[in-house]
Design an enzyme around this catalytic site. Structure first.
Site, PDB file in Angstrom:
ATOM      1  CG  HIS A  89      -1.891   1.119   1.285  1.00 39.82           C
ATOM      2  ND1 HIS A  89      -3.228   0.917   1.635  1.00 39.82           N
ATOM      3  CD2 HIS A  89      -1.777   2.445   1.027  1.00 39.82           C
ATOM      4  CE1 HIS A  89      -3.869   2.084   1.588  1.00 39.82           C
ATOM      5  NE2 HIS A  89      -3.003   3.031   1.237  1.00 39.82           N
ATOM      6  CG  HIS A 118      -0.823   7.110  -0.977  1.00 35.06           C
ATOM      7  ND1 HIS A 118      -2.041   7.239  -1.594  1.00 35.06           N
ATOM      8  CD2 HIS A 118      -1.047   6.433   0.172  1.00 35.06           C
ATOM      9  CE1 HIS A 118      -2.985   6.670  -0.846  1.00 35.06           C
ATOM     10  NE2 HIS A 118      -2.397   6.173   0.234  1.00 35.06           N
ATOM     11  NE  ARG A 145       0.658  11.911  -2.130  1.00 33.41           N
ATOM     12  CZ  ARG A 145      -0.322  11.472  -1.350  1.00 33.41           C
ATOM     13  NH1 ARG A 145      -1.369  10.844  -1.850  1.00 33.41           N
ATOM     14  NH2 ARG A 145      -0.265  11.670  -0.050  1.00 33.41           N
ATOM     15  CE  LYS A 204      -7.860   2.124  -0.382  1.00 32.71           C
ATOM     16  NZ  LYS A 204      -6.778   3.087  -0.214  1.00 32.71           N
ATOM     17  CG  HIS A 238      -9.871   4.664   3.533  1.00 34.45           C
ATOM     18  ND1 HIS A 238      -8.650   5.300   3.649  1.00 34.45           N
ATOM     19  CD2 HIS A 238     -10.604   5.094   4.591  1.00 34.45           C
ATOM     20  CE1 HIS A 238      -8.654   6.077   4.715  1.00 34.45           C
ATOM     21  NE2 HIS A 238      -9.834   5.977   5.305  1.00 34.45           N
ATOM     22  CG  HIS A 268      -5.002   2.182   5.805  1.00 38.03           C
ATOM     23  ND1 HIS A 268      -6.331   2.227   6.168  1.00 38.03           N
ATOM     24  CD2 HIS A 268      -4.906   2.891   4.664  1.00 38.03           C
ATOM     25  CE1 HIS A 268      -6.995   2.936   5.289  1.00 38.03           C
ATOM     26  NE2 HIS A 268      -6.167   3.350   4.348  1.00 38.03           N
ATOM     27  CG  ASP A 286      -1.737   4.771   3.992  1.00 35.28           C
ATOM     28  OD1 ASP A 286      -1.774   5.163   2.804  1.00 35.28           O
ATOM     29  OD2 ASP A 286      -2.569   5.138   4.847  1.00 35.28           O
ATOM     30  CG  HIS A 333       0.437  15.172   2.163  1.00 41.57           C
ATOM     31  ND1 HIS A 333      -0.546  15.377   1.230  1.00 41.57           N
ATOM     32  CD2 HIS A 333       0.054  14.077   2.872  1.00 41.57           C
ATOM     33  CE1 HIS A 333      -1.492  14.462   1.359  1.00 41.57           C
ATOM     34  NE2 HIS A 333      -1.149  13.655   2.347  1.00 41.57           N
ATOM     35  CB  ALA A 388      -4.722  12.666   6.395  1.00 41.80           C
TER      36      ALA A 388
HETATM   37  O1  DOR Z   1      -3.289   9.423   5.822  1.00 44.53           O
HETATM   38  C1  DOR Z   1      -3.648   9.091   4.706  1.00 44.53           C
HETATM   39  N1  DOR Z   1      -3.122   9.665   3.601  1.00 44.53           N
HETATM   40  N2  DOR Z   1      -4.590   8.163   4.581  1.00 44.53           N
HETATM   41  C2  DOR Z   1      -5.126   7.852   3.393  1.00 44.53           C
HETATM   42  O2  DOR Z   1      -5.997   7.013   3.356  1.00 44.53           O
HETATM   43  C3  DOR Z   1      -4.708   8.578   2.166  1.00 44.53           C
HETATM   44  C4  DOR Z   1      -3.373   9.118   2.315  1.00 44.53           C
HETATM   45  C5  DOR Z   1      -3.011  10.159   1.239  1.00 44.53           C
HETATM   46  O3  DOR Z   1      -3.331   9.912   0.064  1.00 44.53           O
HETATM   47  O4  DOR Z   1      -2.397  11.150   1.576  1.00 44.53           O
HETATM   48 ZN    ZN Z   2      -3.430   5.024   1.568  1.00 45.62          ZN
END
Ligand code: DOR
Ligand code: ZN
Length: 332
Positions: A12, A14, A16, A94, A131, A165, A237, A241, A253
């Site tokens: 899992h 990200h 981007r 997803k 999720h 998660h 996960d 950011h 988040a």
């Molecule tokens: O904390 C998180 N960030 N939880 C998620 O489910 C998505 C993820 C994000 O894409 O930043």
């Molecule tokens: Zn995620």
């Protein structure tokens, strides 16, 4: 002291897009032999065209690393033809409840109104990745969603459902109730509780969805990971950011862990005298549950201290500046 891991997988992640993709994809691909790539881009990856475009982008960013990207589609009301066409290119679909987390506005408003899509996915053997949070009180969202998991697991016994998660004792118990449920758990949810996020000075770099819960939840997750539970896989996960989106009012988040996952886990498993089980948790279970054959790699970790960097370009990792007792020495 050293530890060898074969073809670790992150189920899992990200990645981007654009400049962020170019920063983070090589960091995961440097340590992992493959990973499940989340589709919550803007706009989401919810068509074959976009999926093929994103797959190319990911492969380009991964470069010469031996890393298999396991791609996902963003759940919507797909036709059977769309599912059939997408199946060879994806590991699963997803599902995000609308508004549950980052870039999920286009998610599903009423999960149980999508039974016709779940039935087709079951028939076509396309895994459903979820999720699992309601829109209830923040600490109760995952526990409340367990009812939805129960309904789905009962109604679609051959649908492979991954509870993504997981953060609660309730979700750990569900794993033993239904054969067709499996789960990912993140390193950060094995390590922190809500106290680390908001018990003292607010720590935006530990803010994620689902939010870290109570000590007894963390302990139940940890016990299942250390055991290790055969239907539990490591899915970080890792969710980068830029620093200005984290250290701000309206903090995004997501916790960024990609470059430190394996050292964090080696330290944790060693502390609990369970290093022998780390291979199953970070690779073997995922291979069996998803039937994947990643490239053969060997990661050599050594017990030597490492200071977690303050930043990777614009992204602050979890526990920046802390010293941890393991590091990756070599990948071959
Ligand atoms: O904390 C998180 N960030 N939880 C998620 O489910 C998505 C993820 C994000 O894409 O930043
Ligand atoms: Zn995620």
């Amino acid at each position: 002291m050293e530890l060898l891991l074969r073809s670790p997988l992150d189920m899992h992640i990200h990645f981007r897009q654009d400049a962020m993709l170019d920063v983070v994809a090589p960091l995961s691909a440097a340590h992992f032999a493959g990973g499940v790539i989340m589709p919550n881009l803007i706009p989401p990856v919810d068509s074959l065209d976009r999926l093929l475009w994103y797959t190319n982008e990911v492969r380009r960013a991964v470069g010469t690393h031996r890393f298999d990207p396991y791609m996902t589609l963003f759940f919507r009301d797909y036709t059977r033809e769309e599912l059939v066409a997408a199946k060879p290119h994806i590991i699963g679909i997803k599902l995000y409840p609308a508004g549950a987390t980052t870039n999920s506005d286009g998610g599903v408003k009423e999960v149980l109104s999508m039974k016709h899509v779940f039935a087709m996915m079951e028939e076509l053997d396309i895994p459903l990745l979820v999720h699992g949070e309601t829109h209830g009180f923040v600490l109760d969202r995952e526990r409340e969603f367990c009812e939805v998991y129960r309904t789905l697991a009962t109604a679609f016994p051959r649908l492979r459902i991954t509870m993504e998660h997981i953060t609660t004792e309730a979700a750990v118990s569900l794993l033993d109730e239904f054969e067709n449920l499996r789960a990912t758990v993140t390193p950060h949810h094995l390590l922190i509780t809500l106290d680390d996020v908001a018990g003292g000075m607010l720590n935006p770099h530990l803010f994620c969805k689902p939010i870290a819960k109570r000590p007894e939840d963390r302990d139940a997750l940890l016990a299942a990971a250390l055991r290790p539970h055969p239907r539990l896989m490591m899915g970080s996960d890792s969710a980068p950011h830029p620093i200005d989106k984290k250290e701000s009012a309206g903090c995004a988040a997501g916790i960024f862990t990609a470059p430190i996952i394996l050292p964090l886990l080696a330290e944790l498993f060693e502390k609990h005298d369970a290093l022998v089980n780390l291979q199953a948790f970070v690779s073997d279970h995922a291979r069996l549950l998803y039937n994947v054959e990643p490239p053969t790699t060997t990661v050599r970790l050594v017990k030597e201290s490492m200071i977690i960097p303050e930043q990777y370009e614009s992204v602050v990792p979890m526990w920046a500046g802390r010293t941890i007792s393991w590091r990756v020495a070599e990948v071959s």
